[in-house]
Write a protein that holds these residues in place. Structure first.
Motif, mmCIF file in Angstrom:
data_model
loop_
_atom_site.group_PDB
_atom_site.id
_atom_site.type_symbol
_atom_site.label_atom_id
_atom_site.label_comp_id
_atom_site.label_asym_id
_atom_site.label_seq_id
_atom_site.Cartn_x
_atom_site.Cartn_y
_atom_site.Cartn_z
ATOM 1 N N LEU A 781 0.817 -1.201 0.000
ATOM 2 C CA LEU A 781 0.000 0.000 0.000
ATOM 3 C C LEU A 781 0.856 1.257 0.000
ATOM 4 C CD1 LEU A 781 -2.756 -1.021 2.575
ATOM 5 C CD2 LEU A 781 -2.712 -1.360 0.103
ATOM 6 N N PHE A 921 -8.315 -0.566 -1.712
ATOM 7 C CA PHE A 921 -7.243 -0.317 -0.757
ATOM 8 C C PHE A 921 -6.243 0.722 -1.262
ATOM 9 C CE2 PHE A 921 -8.760 -4.579 0.413
ATOM 10 C CZ PHE A 921 -9.016 -4.379 1.767
ATOM 11 N N VAL A 925 -6.130 4.553 2.752
ATOM 12 C CA VAL A 925 -6.395 3.679 3.890
ATOM 13 C C VAL A 925 -6.079 4.424 5.186
ATOM 14 C CG1 VAL A 925 -5.740 1.538 5.034
ATOM 15 C CG2 VAL A 925 -5.936 1.616 2.552
ATOM 16 N N VAL A 942 -11.438 1.751 5.074
ATOM 17 C CA VAL A 942 -11.377 1.983 3.633
ATOM 18 C C VAL A 942 -12.756 2.432 3.176
ATOM 19 C CG1 VAL A 942 -10.897 0.995 1.376
ATOM 20 C CG2 VAL A 942 -9.623 0.199 3.364
#
Length: 973
Positions: A781, A921, A925, A942
């Motif tokens: 991420l 995602f 986030v 989310v």
């Protein structure tokens, strides 16, 4: 003297030392005999092959010049004998089946030994004595679906050099909107000077160009250069010695196909007329025409021989084909074995309801019984004729019958000639018939003539993992008719000797080609008319060109093969004459054969009517004969082999030369994975006298069953002679893998060290801990640089939208099976270029412009398409990448928690519009603080939804098996 016939017949003679017996195998009980023969052949190879690189290829070049679709390819190889004894060098080249060899020569000690083209009958008569002595060995053999292999051998004195040169030509055929040039690259050793040059010149302009390779690596990619402008393209591949080497070894990595695909600009017009050296060619494939509605009847063989994989693949393909029917189409299904059964009494429209019913019917087709082709075909014709009489066929529509069968007729009318006659009389020129022969148990000549008699064509479907795709691709070729009754007209005072100028159908994605000769006193302006029928009206295309201007286009470029258009005309005319011979009566056939033979001799083409005699130096067999194989040969009765481009086999003792040795090598390679004394991996085995596991042979239930050569399977056979007189045969039993427990329970996971989780429960010591699993998906991420996100999918119904980004023009969907805890398929769709990649555990299928290409996992792939690069390494990692876009990876993970895996790179390139089950995602986030009692737990939010995350140890699959342990935040969806 050697006379060559190909493929090799099942009956052959062994030239092994100490044996002179003729060996013949034709029954199931002879399977072990075949294996013994192969092992004996292998034994001689093992003991007589001298040290590597005695015959050294110091130069190998391929120069292919494509001028207005006509490809002229020259393969030149220069070798030197580094040994202090005479060695035999065997020059081998694979070339496309549609190509005609036009020249071959050897230069030895400054003396040129040419190949001479002559009438096949004369060559056969001249060398019949050699055949009677059993000295025949194929110079040209069929190898695989699209290729033929040419080979010739010659003795080379110590330190002597030999230059081999082979020339072949072909007219590239447009199929599903592309032309394809296929070159085989397999030198089998490092080559100091290796270079491939492909020049393409298309006056219409090049609209699309892509290259694909099954051997390219990232290192080799630097040796590939592609340059193009509006009308020209130049592809060069020139790897250095270091780039050719396998990692950590001295072997070459060059082993596979190099493919160039392209298309040209075209408009809604009468096509493109091009002129060179007094000849013209007319290419016709207009854009923008509407598709004509069609009435199609699928006639499907469900006899007992279709049992198993073939009927399964047929069902799979038919279901896909039904989905592709247009709502304006009508269709019906006939399945047959001993009897024929129609699905519906009448043709039905391709509505969603009827297509769904047909899908259910197809899914229930079972294979059993005999093969009654005659009744099934007449039933199909009767369905169309009844509908026609009742005026149930839409005006202007096209009617097609598509027959799929895997065997010769065995029930009802079994005489092929009478079946052909019955079908032709019933169709009476009203409908087009297309015949698909599944495998090699069917007479291709029977199907080909029946199709050509009725305005269609025949195609062989090869038994392989992609057979369903072959069926789908064929249907796509005929799925969209654009014109019927197409005729070409030219002024009688301007042209002569024009090739075929009338055609029953033009399909979308194809092209009609007409060529001819300009008369000496032809007008300055050449006009042409093309007439045809659209759905509800006639149409005429008219074109006019100035002859002088068109001729200038091909006069100046140095990179084209000049005077090519005359050879293009001859090539096209010969191909059409050979096709007409299939349909002609005996009286007509002789005249057509004479005309085709004369053209073949005049233009030096090795065709089914001619042979090329290759002369050799004094003291050897003085000549060999090359003959073109024909598709109609039934390969179940023949051995055939696949050999590489410019591969050299050397033997120090001339007496040990084997006509069948390369066959044995090919057979064992194809059937058992055996690769000679080095073993399947290319590494020397620990015991040089033995390959395979030591100890007794397990699984005594294994046995060999022989149903013809095509079915001879040697399961995991590992073969190697320990001495010239001893052969070791081991059958390695396959042990089913123990399925890994893919259910994720907290007590089965190992938490990272340092976790404050409760560890008060005593550890069990009587069993090892459960293995760490690879999660279905790992996401890195933005801003989460330490621990990635591991996603476990617990709830899935139907296909999932994994991610989509309209700004990136990409969408990823997949089907996740929660019971097996793995993806059954993942599909990536790109908008620009319009392309779809579908991965399953079996293979990867790339679809573009209705054209499917299948690739097996762990077979290297390097494809360069405008806007997208596709690469696959030997670990099976498939990467889809392009500048400024997210890189998407697919992998067949075979470690713990096996199954398909998805990986994402360059995720900072996602736009703010990314979405989907995984894409969410990347929409920002929010991480909550660690839980007070357990810092291995956190909450992430989310888009307003909270997920519980637990830090666990997982296997990172992103670099391939066996994977590495990582700490990640695991969430369940």
């Amino acid at each position: 003297m050697l006379l060559i016939h190909s493929p090799l017949p099942l009956e052959f003679r062994s030239n092994l030392p100490g044996t002179g017996a003729k060996m013949k195998t034709s029954a199931p009980g002879r399977a072990c005999g075949i294996a013994t023969v192969l092992l004996s052949l292998l034994a001689v190879l093992h003991t007589s092959t001298p040290q590597k690189n005695d015959i050294d290829i110091y130069s190998l070049t391929v120069d292919s010049r494509v001028s207005s679709r006509f490809a002229h390819t020259v393969v030149t190889s220069r070798v030197v004998n580094k040994a202090n004894v005479v060695q035999e060098a065997t020059f081998q080249v694979e070339l496309p089946k549609r190509a005609f060899i036009t020249n071959f020569s050897m230069i030895i000690d400054g003396v040129t030994y040419p190949g001479n083209i002559k009438e096949k009958a004369a060559a056969q008569e001249q060398y019949s004595t050699a055949v009677a002595r059993g000295e025949s060995a194929g110079l040209i053999k069929a190898t695989g679906r699209k290729m033929e292999q040419f080979q010739v051998s010659v003795n080379v004195a110590p330190s002597a050099k030999v230059t081999f040169e082979l020339v072949y030509e072909e007219l590239l055929k447009r199929r599903l909107e592309v032309y394809e040039l296929l070159l085989k690259v397999q030198p089998q050793q490092l080559v100091k000077h290796l270079q491939m040059d492909i020049h393409i010149f298309e006056p219409q302009g090049i609209s699309f160009l892509e290259t694909e390779s099954t051997f390219m690596t990232n290192e080799l990619a630097d040796a590939l250069t592609i340059s193009r402008n509006k009308t020209k393209a130049h592809i060069r591949f020139k790897p250095t010695l270091s780039q050719q080497k396998s990692p950590g070894q001295e072997d070459t990595v060059l082993n596979g196909n190099f493919i160039i695909r392209y298309d040209v600009n075209r408009t809604l017009s009468g096509g493109s007329i091009q002129i060179e050296n007094g000849y013209f060619v007319h290419y016709f494939a207009p854009e923008g025409l509407p598709t004509i509605p069609k009435n199609v009847i699928f006639v499907i063989d469900k006899s007992g021989s279709m049992l198993g994989r073939k009927i399964q693949q047929t069902r799979e393909a038919l279901i896909k084909i039904l989905d592709d029917l247009s709502p304006r189409d009508q269709f019906n299904l006939i399945s047959f074995s001993g009897d024929a059964t129609q699905w519906k009494p009448l043709l039905v429209p391709a509505s969603a309801e009827d297509v769904n019913q047909a899908r259910r019917y197809v899914a229930g087709i079972q294979a059993q019984g005999g093969t009654n082709i005659n009744d099934a075909m007449l039933m199909a014709v009767q369905l169309l004729s009844n509908a026609n009489r009742q005026e149930l066929l839409p005006a202007g529509s096209v009617s097609l019958i598509i027959l799929l069968t895997d065997g010769d007729p065995t029930v009802g009318e079994t005489n092929p000639a009478r079946i052909q006659k019955n079908v032709q009389e019933a169709i009476a020129g009203q409908y087009s018939l297309f015949c698909l022969g599944f495998g090699f148990d069917v007479s291709y000549a029977f199907l080909e003539k029946m199709a050509l008699d009725n305005g269609g064509l025949a195609r062989r479907i090869y038994e392989d993992s992609d057979s369903a795709l072959q069926l789908q691709d064929f249907y796509q070729e005929v799925a969209n008719p654009l014109l019927t009754a197409v005729t070409f007209e030219y002024p009688s005072n301007a042209v002569e000797e024009v090739s075929q100028d009338n055609f029953r159908l033009l399909f979308k994605g194809s092209e009609i080609v007409v060529a001819g000769k300009l008369q000496d006193q032809s007008p300055d302006v050449l006009s042409a008319k093309v007439r045809g029928h659209l759905h509800m009206q006639n149409i005429t295309f008219q074109t006019e060109i100035r002859v002088a201007e068109k001729e200038e286009e091909f006069q100046s470029p140095k990179y084209i093969f000049h005077s090519f258009m005359e050879r293009l005309w001859a090539y096209l005319t010969i191909q059409q004459l050979l096709e007409k011979m299939i349909l002609a009566s005996d009286a007509e056939k002789q005249a057509l054969e004479t005309q085709a033979l004369n053209l073949s001799l005049q233009y030096s083409f090795v065709t089914p009517l001619t042979s090329m005699v290759v002369t050799k130096p004094e003291g050897e067999e003085r000549s060999e004969v090359a003959e073109k194989p024909v598709e109609t040969e039934n390969k179940r009765k023949h051995f055939h082999l696949g050999l590489p481009l410019s591969r050299f086999h050397t033997t120090g003792d001339r007496r040990s030369r084997l006509t069948g040795s390369s066959y044995a090598d090919s057979f064992l390679t194809e059937r058992s994975g055996y690769r000679g004394p080095t073993g399947p991996s290319g590494k020397a085995p620990g015991n040089p006298g033995r390959i395979g596991p030591q100890g007794p042979v397990h699984s005594p239930s294994h046995h060999l069953t022989y149903h013809g050569v095509r079915d001879l399977l040697l399961p995991d056979m590992l073969l190697a002679p320990s001495t010239p007189d001893e052969v070791d045969l081991r059958i390695k039993a396959r042990v089913p893998a123990i399925p890994s427990d893919t259910m994720t329970h907290r007590h089965q996971e190992r938490k990272p060290s340092g976790s404050s989780a409760d560890t008060s429960q005593p550890a069990k010591t009587d069993s090892p801990p459960a293995p760490i699993q690879a999660p279905p998906v790992i996401l890195t991420l933005p801003g989460q640089s330490v621990n990635p996100l591991c996603v476990d999918i617990k709830h899935s119904q139907g296909p999932m939208n994994l991610l989509s980004d309209p700004d990136q023009g990409v969408e990823v969907t997949g089907q996740y099976e929660t019971e097996k805890a793995q993806f059954s398929w993942i599909e990536v769709t790109f908008k620009n270029p319009q392309l779809q990649v579908r991965a399953s555990p079996e293979h990867v299928v790339v679809t573009r412009n209705r054209r499917n290409s299948a690739y097996k996992w762990k077979e290297t792939l390097f494809s360069v398409t405008p806007g997208l690069n596709m690469t696959m390494d030997k670990a099976g990692l498939l990467l889809l990448s392009s500048p400024d876009k997210v890189t998407i990876g697919l992998l067949p993970w075979d470690g713990p928690g096996e199954g398909l895996r998805l990986l994402l790179r360059d995720t900072d390139r996602f736009s703010s519009h990314v979405g989907g089950t995984l894409g969410q995602f990347y929409q920002g986030v929010l991480w909550g603080p660690p839980a007070a009692a357990d810092d291995s737990r956190r909450t992430l939010s989310v888009q307003g939804r909270d997920y519980s995350a637990t830090r666990l140890l997982k296997l990172d699959y992103q670099e391939g098996s066996p994977g590495t342990e990582i700490s990640c935040w695991s969430v369940e969806l």
